[in-house]
Design an enzyme around this catalytic site. Structure first.
Site, PDB file in Angstrom:
ATOM      1  N   GLU A  89      34.227   6.423  14.377  1.00  0.00           N
ATOM      2  CA  GLU A  89      33.668   6.446  13.015  1.00  0.00           C
ATOM      3  C   GLU A  89      32.314   7.156  12.998  1.00  0.00           C
ATOM      4  O   GLU A  89      31.958   7.802  12.014  1.00  0.00           O
ATOM      5  CB  GLU A  89      33.560   5.004  12.471  1.00  0.00           C
ATOM      6  CG  GLU A  89      34.944   4.453  12.132  1.00  0.00           C
ATOM      7  CD  GLU A  89      35.071   2.943  12.223  1.00  0.00           C
ATOM      8  OE1 GLU A  89      34.043   2.243  12.279  1.00  0.00           O
ATOM      9  OE2 GLU A  89      36.221   2.457  12.244  1.00  0.00           O
ATOM     10  N   HIS A 118      31.571   5.948  18.955  1.00  0.00           N
ATOM     11  CA  HIS A 118      32.698   5.378  18.219  1.00  0.00           C
ATOM     12  C   HIS A 118      33.271   6.464  17.300  1.00  0.00           C
ATOM     13  O   HIS A 118      32.522   7.267  16.744  1.00  0.00           O
ATOM     14  CB  HIS A 118      32.238   4.158  17.405  1.00  0.00           C
ATOM     15  CG  HIS A 118      33.384   3.398  16.835  1.00  0.00           C
ATOM     16  ND1 HIS A 118      34.051   3.820  15.715  1.00  0.00           N
ATOM     17  CD2 HIS A 118      34.008   2.263  17.248  1.00  0.00           C
ATOM     18  CE1 HIS A 118      35.039   2.963  15.458  1.00  0.00           C
ATOM     19  NE2 HIS A 118      35.031   2.011  16.384  1.00  0.00           N
ATOM     20  N   GLY A 157      41.939   0.195  12.856  1.00  0.00           N
ATOM     21  CA  GLY A 157      41.955  -0.334  11.493  1.00  0.00           C
ATOM     22  C   GLY A 157      43.241  -0.067  10.740  1.00  0.00           C
ATOM     23  O   GLY A 157      43.318  -0.242   9.531  1.00  0.00           O
ATOM     24  N   LYS A 184      31.165  -3.817  12.824  1.00  0.00           N
ATOM     25  CA  LYS A 184      30.957  -2.647  11.966  1.00  0.00           C
ATOM     26  C   LYS A 184      29.959  -3.006  10.855  1.00  0.00           C
ATOM     27  O   LYS A 184      29.046  -3.796  11.091  1.00  0.00           O
ATOM     28  CB  LYS A 184      32.297  -2.141  11.428  1.00  0.00           C
ATOM     29  CG  LYS A 184      33.299  -1.909  12.573  1.00  0.00           C
ATOM     30  CD  LYS A 184      34.522  -1.152  12.196  1.00  0.00           C
ATOM     31  CE  LYS A 184      35.400  -0.966  13.418  1.00  0.00           C
ATOM     32  NZ  LYS A 184      36.574  -0.169  13.172  1.00  0.00           N
ATOM     33  N   GLU A 195      40.051   4.139  22.530  1.00  0.00           N
ATOM     34  CA  GLU A 195      40.378   3.775  21.160  1.00  0.00           C
ATOM     35  C   GLU A 195      41.111   4.927  20.475  1.00  0.00           C
ATOM     36  O   GLU A 195      40.465   5.834  19.910  1.00  0.00           O
ATOM     37  CB  GLU A 195      39.099   3.462  20.377  1.00  0.00           C
ATOM     38  CG  GLU A 195      38.311   2.306  20.943  1.00  0.00           C
ATOM     39  CD  GLU A 195      37.544   1.564  19.843  1.00  0.00           C
ATOM     40  OE1 GLU A 195      37.722   0.359  19.728  1.00  0.00           O
ATOM     41  OE2 GLU A 195      36.794   2.221  19.098  1.00  0.00           O
ATOM     42  N   SER A 198      43.251  -2.101  16.485  1.00  0.00           N
ATOM     43  CA  SER A 198      44.133  -3.132  15.912  1.00  0.00           C
ATOM     44  C   SER A 198      44.531  -4.226  16.904  1.00  0.00           C
ATOM     45  O   SER A 198      45.648  -4.738  16.848  1.00  0.00           O
ATOM     46  CB  SER A 198      45.374  -2.484  15.289  1.00  0.00           C
ATOM     47  OG  SER A 198      45.003  -1.641  14.218  1.00  0.00           O
ATOM     48  N   ASN A 224      33.277  -5.818  17.456  1.00  0.00           N
ATOM     49  CA  ASN A 224      32.514  -4.797  16.738  1.00  0.00           C
ATOM     50  C   ASN A 224      32.615  -5.129  15.251  1.00  0.00           C
ATOM     51  O   ASN A 224      33.638  -4.872  14.625  1.00  0.00           O
ATOM     52  CB  ASN A 224      33.113  -3.410  17.043  1.00  0.00           C
ATOM     53  CG  ASN A 224      32.492  -2.309  16.208  1.00  0.00           C
ATOM     54  OD1 ASN A 224      31.457  -2.506  15.570  1.00  0.00           O
ATOM     55  ND2 ASN A 224      33.127  -1.137  16.205  1.00  0.00           N
TER      56      ASN A 224
HETATM   57  P1  PGA Z   1      40.052  -2.423  14.729  1.00  0.00           P
HETATM   58  O1  PGA Z   1      38.756  -1.597  15.164  1.00  0.00           O
HETATM   59  O2  PGA Z   1      40.227  -3.550  15.711  1.00  0.00           O
HETATM   60  O3  PGA Z   1      39.751  -2.909  13.340  1.00  0.00           O
HETATM   61  O4  PGA Z   1      41.205  -1.478  14.770  1.00  0.00           O
HETATM   62  C1  PGA Z   1      38.492  -1.348  16.519  1.00  0.00           C
HETATM   63  C2  PGA Z   1      37.248  -0.516  16.639  1.00  0.00           C
HETATM   64  O5  PGA Z   1      37.012   0.352  15.790  1.00  0.00           O
HETATM   65  O6  PGA Z   1      36.467  -0.692  17.584  1.00  0.00           O
END
Ligand code: PGA
Length: 250
Positions: free
Chosen positions: A93, A91, A169, A10, A163, A207, A8
């Protein structure tokens, strides 16, 4: 397919990034371990034209409307036009910064299914919810609001991504045991609502990197990963993919 390794990106990348990234992405088709890239929509065509068909392409979001006066939105039909096979929905976010609720996520999930795009439904708890013992109720609610409707049946193809918000992140991954416990719970919930025959992969996100992937993928109910930060480094992404392949070969 037994594993899904999804990147992803983003709101990152550029044409130059894509050119360099894809030139290093040596990849042999493997029916059991699927590789998926989810770039920003405006680069889907760029990624399409420069990758083999063996690498799947996905969107990070989808409109819940079919077409019309919805400024800034991208419809399922448009994604079909770009050979998009998957879309992330819900997601954290999107839920946090774009006010998506379980109800809007359900509409997005449905429109994806209707248009033969496989949704990757993201679920996960906040740190506060984990600390106060609400993790399982919260996740069950996120799942049931989306999955219990007439459109979803035993033939529906979709993926669940667990998640935990506190792990996205932050560099703080859920331990393999904590993640697996929730994956088992998700599996049981799918069973309860009669969707256990769908061969649904439950992947982990938060992460993930090449150092923790092996321990995560060794768990009984973890069938891949949704990778943010680490997927932007093509070498890391390949390493994580190779770890999944090794496990499959065991
Ligand atoms: P990350 O993000 O691997 O940077 O923690 C995962 C995600 O948001 O799908």
């Amino acid at each position: 397919m037994k594993y899904l390794i999804a990147g992803n990106w983003k709101m990152n990348s550029s044409k130059e990034f894509i050119r360099s990234y894809l030139s290093k992405l040596n990849f042999e088709d493997n029916a059991d371990v699927k590789m998926l890239i989810c770039p920003p929509d405006c680069y889907l065509d760029e990624v399409n034209s420069k990758t083999s068909l063996a690498i799947s392409k996905g969107a990070q979001n989808i409109s819940f409307e079919e077409e019309g006066a919805f400024t800034g939105e991208v419809s399922a039909k448009m994604l079909n036009d770009l050979n998009v096979e998957y879309t992330i929905v819900g997601h954290s976010e999107r839920r946090q910064y774009h006010n998506e609720t379980n109800e809007t996520v359900a509409k997005k999930f449905n429109i994806a299914i209707k248009n033969n795009i496989k949704p990757i439904l993201c679920v996960g708890e906040t740190l506060e919810q984990r600390k106060t013992g609400q993790t399982f109720d919260h996740i069950k609610n996120q799942l049931l609001t989306v999955l219990t409707n007439d459109l979803i049946n035993r033939d529906s193809e979709f993926i669940i991504a667990y998640e935990p918000i506190w792990a996205i992140g932050t560099g703080e991954t859920a331990t393999p045991e904590i993640a697996n416990e929730v994956h088992v719970f998700i599996d049981e919930t799918l069973n309860e609502i009669g969707l256990s025959d769908n061969n649904i992969l439950i992947i982990y996100g938060g992460s993930v990197n090449s150092k923790n992937a092996l321990d995560l993928f060794n768990m009984s109910h973890i069938s891949g990963a949704l990778i943010g930060g680490a997927s932007l480094d093509v070498n890391e992404f390949i390493k994580i993919y190779n770890i999944a392949e090794e496990i499959r070969n065991e």
